[in-house]
Design a protein around this motif. Structure first.
Motif, PDB file in Angstrom:
ATOM      1  N   PRO A  82      40.900  24.245  21.106  1.00 19.10           N
ATOM      2  CA  PRO A  82      39.584  24.752  20.697  1.00 19.10           C
ATOM      3  C   PRO A  82      39.504  24.887  19.173  1.00 19.10           C
ATOM      4  O   PRO A  82      40.523  25.095  18.505  1.00 19.10           O
ATOM      5  CB  PRO A  82      39.507  26.119  21.382  1.00 19.10           C
ATOM      6  CG  PRO A  82      40.928  26.509  21.623  1.00 19.10           C
ATOM      7  CD  PRO A  82      41.691  25.249  21.846  1.00 19.10           C
ATOM      8  N   LEU A  83      38.302  24.734  18.657  1.00 17.05           N
ATOM      9  CA  LEU A  83      38.114  24.879  17.217  1.00 17.05           C
ATOM     10  C   LEU A  83      37.024  25.903  16.925  1.00 17.05           C
ATOM     11  O   LEU A  83      36.083  26.082  17.710  1.00 17.05           O
ATOM     12  CB  LEU A  83      37.778  23.547  16.569  1.00 17.05           C
ATOM     13  CG  LEU A  83      36.419  22.898  16.861  1.00 17.05           C
ATOM     14  CD1 LEU A  83      35.350  23.390  15.892  1.00 17.05           C
ATOM     15  CD2 LEU A  83      36.521  21.395  16.784  1.00 17.05           C
ATOM     16  N   THR A  84      37.170  26.561  15.786  1.00 13.62           N
ATOM     17  CA  THR A  84      36.156  27.476  15.287  1.00 13.62           C
ATOM     18  C   THR A  84      36.009  27.258  13.793  1.00 13.62           C
ATOM     19  O   THR A  84      37.001  27.232  13.065  1.00 13.62           O
ATOM     20  CB  THR A  84      36.540  28.949  15.531  1.00 13.62           C
ATOM     21  OG1 THR A  84      36.651  29.180  16.935  1.00 13.62           O
ATOM     22  CG2 THR A  84      35.484  29.887  14.963  1.00 13.62           C
ATOM     23  N   VAL A  85      34.768  27.116  13.349  1.00 12.58           N
ATOM     24  CA  VAL A  85      34.453  27.033  11.927  1.00 12.58           C
ATOM     25  C   VAL A  85      33.553  28.226  11.617  1.00 12.58           C
ATOM     26  O   VAL A  85      32.495  28.380  12.219  1.00 12.58           O
ATOM     27  CB  VAL A  85      33.750  25.712  11.574  1.00 12.58           C
ATOM     28  CG1 VAL A  85      33.489  25.643  10.073  1.00 12.58           C
ATOM     29  CG2 VAL A  85      34.585  24.523  12.015  1.00 12.58           C
ATOM     30  N   LYS A  86      33.989  29.043  10.672  1.00 14.88           N
ATOM     31  CA  LYS A  86      33.338  30.320  10.447  1.00 14.88           C
ATOM     32  C   LYS A  86      32.175  30.242   9.456  1.00 14.88           C
ATOM     33  O   LYS A  86      32.209  29.462   8.493  1.00 14.88           O
ATOM     34  CB  LYS A  86      34.360  31.338   9.953  1.00 14.88           C
ATOM     35  CG  LYS A  86      35.432  31.657  10.981  1.00 14.88           C
ATOM     36  CD  LYS A  86      36.433  32.662  10.445  1.00 14.88           C
ATOM     37  CE  LYS A  86      37.509  32.960  11.479  1.00 14.88           C
ATOM     38  NZ  LYS A  86      38.534  33.895  10.945  1.00 14.88           N
ATOM     39  N   CYS A  87      31.189  31.102   9.704  1.00 21.27           N
ATOM     40  CA  CYS A  87      30.026  31.186   8.825  1.00 21.27           C
ATOM     41  C   CYS A  87      29.473  32.605   8.885  1.00 21.27           C
ATOM     42  O   CYS A  87      29.273  33.144   9.980  1.00 21.27           O
ATOM     43  CB  CYS A  87      28.957  30.190   9.273  1.00 21.27           C
ATOM     44  SG  CYS A  87      27.357  30.373   8.442  1.00 21.27           S
ATOM     45  N   THR A  88      29.237  33.193   7.736  1.00 19.39           N
ATOM     46  CA  THR A  88      28.507  34.454   7.670  1.00 19.39           C
ATOM     47  C   THR A  88      27.328  34.275   6.724  1.00 19.39           C
ATOM     48  O   THR A  88      27.357  33.433   5.828  1.00 19.39           O
ATOM     49  CB  THR A  88      29.389  35.619   7.184  1.00 19.39           C
ATOM     50  OG1 THR A  88      29.911  35.297   5.893  1.00 19.39           O
ATOM     51  CG2 THR A  88      30.525  35.879   8.146  1.00 19.39           C
ATOM     52  N   TYR A  89      26.299  35.051   6.933  1.00 17.64           N
ATOM     53  CA  TYR A  89      25.080  34.870   6.174  1.00 17.64           C
ATOM     54  C   TYR A  89      24.580  36.209   5.647  1.00 17.64           C
ATOM     55  O   TYR A  89      24.982  37.280   6.115  1.00 17.64           O
ATOM     56  CB  TYR A  89      24.000  34.214   7.044  1.00 17.64           C
ATOM     57  CG  TYR A  89      23.548  35.109   8.181  1.00 17.64           C
ATOM     58  CD1 TYR A  89      24.217  35.098   9.399  1.00 17.64           C
ATOM     59  CD2 TYR A  89      22.477  35.984   8.035  1.00 17.64           C
ATOM     60  CE1 TYR A  89      23.842  35.937  10.437  1.00 17.64           C
ATOM     61  CE2 TYR A  89      22.089  36.826   9.057  1.00 17.64           C
ATOM     62  CZ  TYR A  89      22.777  36.796  10.265  1.00 17.64           C
ATOM     63  OH  TYR A  89      22.387  37.633  11.278  1.00 17.64           O
ATOM     64  N   SER A  90      23.678  36.105   4.684  1.00 19.37           N
ATOM     65  CA  SER A  90      23.023  37.283   4.141  1.00 19.37           C
ATOM     66  C   SER A  90      21.557  36.956   3.894  1.00 19.37           C
ATOM     67  O   SER A  90      21.239  36.008   3.164  1.00 19.37           O
ATOM     68  CB  SER A  90      23.683  37.718   2.826  1.00 19.37           C
ATOM     69  OG  SER A  90      22.985  38.808   2.250  1.00 19.37           O
ATOM     70  N   VAL A  91      20.688  37.718   4.543  1.00 23.45           N
ATOM     71  CA  VAL A  91      19.250  37.596   4.335  1.00 23.45           C
ATOM     72  C   VAL A  91      18.647  38.983   4.334  1.00 23.45           C
ATOM     73  O   VAL A  91      19.212  39.904   4.909  1.00 23.45           O
ATOM     74  CB  VAL A  91      18.562  36.727   5.416  1.00 23.45           C
ATOM     75  CG1 VAL A  91      19.053  35.292   5.372  1.00 23.45           C
ATOM     76  CG2 VAL A  91      18.772  37.328   6.799  1.00 23.45           C
ATOM     77  N   SER A  92      17.500  39.121   3.735  1.00 25.70           N
ATOM     78  CA  SER A  92      16.847  40.421   3.723  1.00 25.70           C
ATOM     79  C   SER A  92      16.009  40.630   4.977  1.00 25.70           C
ATOM     80  O   SER A  92      15.750  41.767   5.373  1.00 25.70           O
ATOM     81  CB  SER A  92      15.975  40.564   2.479  1.00 25.70           C
ATOM     82  OG  SER A  92      15.044  39.508   2.407  1.00 25.70           O
ATOM     83  N   GLY A  93      15.606  39.525   5.608  1.00 27.98           N
ATOM     84  CA  GLY A  93      14.791  39.618   6.806  1.00 27.98           C
ATOM     85  C   GLY A  93      15.532  39.062   8.010  1.00 27.98           C
ATOM     86  O   GLY A  93      16.704  39.346   8.228  1.00 27.98           O
ATOM     87  N   ASN A  94      14.840  38.254   8.792  1.00 20.94           N
ATOM     88  CA  ASN A  94      15.431  37.656   9.986  1.00 20.94           C
ATOM     89  C   ASN A  94      15.808  36.201   9.709  1.00 20.94           C
ATOM     90  O   ASN A  94      15.063  35.482   9.067  1.00 20.94           O
ATOM     91  CB  ASN A  94      14.444  37.731  11.157  1.00 20.94           C
ATOM     92  CG  ASN A  94      14.218  39.153  11.609  1.00 20.94           C
ATOM     93  OD1 ASN A  94      15.143  39.812  12.094  1.00 20.94           O
ATOM     94  ND2 ASN A  94      13.009  39.643  11.428  1.00 20.94           N
TER      95      ASN A  94
END
Lengths: 116, 115
Positions: free
Chosen positions: B18-30
């Protein structure tokens, strides 16, 4: 999705010259964008191409350097003016397809530019 | 302002794992969240997106991604990696509350699947 084509696919240019990149979409789209991908880097938005009016440029990009045209809903051009080696990048055209809330950006194959 | 972080420049996995590629985000809204893949000398290909609804999104080529609002993450996953999955993967975000249409991209993660 709308199919996007770009011309030329690649070019090698001399510094000080200009290159115009064409982007053609096979159906009318709401919005078109131009991105730059410098070697080994992510995508950076250059501008939003507005149909019938001046493009909207992102911070750090100016019209004199990257003039953009969008004469209709299926076609746009990006010119890279007075090129220097720092302009060597992949330039990508993108469209924005909004259908029933399923909004997605699709990308053309890119134009690979090398400036000597 | 909206931003995306892909903390790993490269992910190595053996074929079949299995593979996982990580991502996190930042937004002020949705957020609207996207994954794209770029093969050598090719443009970006759309893989999948999260707009609303089910937090687990399925996309092309057997990929899926899970939206986690509390952790502001949108990790890309695949149960069994193929050598042909080796490519550059980009996570992207759009803050739907700002009216800005263009996507903001992460720095990219190179996936290398070893036979």
């Amino acid at each position: 999705s709308a199919v996007i084509s770009q011309k030329p696919s690649r070019d090698i240019c001399q510094r000080g010259t200009s290159l115009t990149i064409q982007c053609q979409v096979d159906s009318q789209v709401t919005m078109m964008f131009w991105y730059r991908q410098q070697p080994g880097q992510s995508l950076t938005l250059i501008a939003t191409a507005n149909q019938g009016s001046e493009a909207t440029y992102e911070s750090g990009f100016v019209i004199d350097k990257f003039p953009i045209s969008r004469p209709n809903l299926t076609f746009s051009t990006l010119t890279v003016s007075n090129m220097s080696p720092e302009d060597s990048s992949i330039y990508l055209c993108s469209d924005f397809v909004a259908s029933g809330g399923a909004e997605t950006q699709y990308f053309g194959p890119g134009t690979r530019l090398l400036v000597l | 302002a909206q931003s995306v972080a892909q903390p790993e420049d490269q992910v190595n996995v053996a074929e079949g794992n299995p593979l996982t590629v990580k991502c996190t985000y930042s937004v002020s809204g949705n957020p609207y969240l996207f994954w794209y893949v770029q093969y050598p000398n090719r443009g970006l290909q759309f893989l999948l997106k999260y707009i609303t609804g089910d937090n687990l999104v399925k996309g092309s080529y057997g990929f899926e991604a899970e939206f986690n609002k509390s952790q502001t993450s949108f990790h890309l996953k695949k149960p069994s990696a193929l050598v042909s999955d080796s490519a550059l993967y980009f996570c992207a975000v759009r803050d739907i509350d700002t009216g800005r249409r263009a996507l903001t991209f992460g720095s990219g993660t190179r996936l290398q699947v070893q036979p």
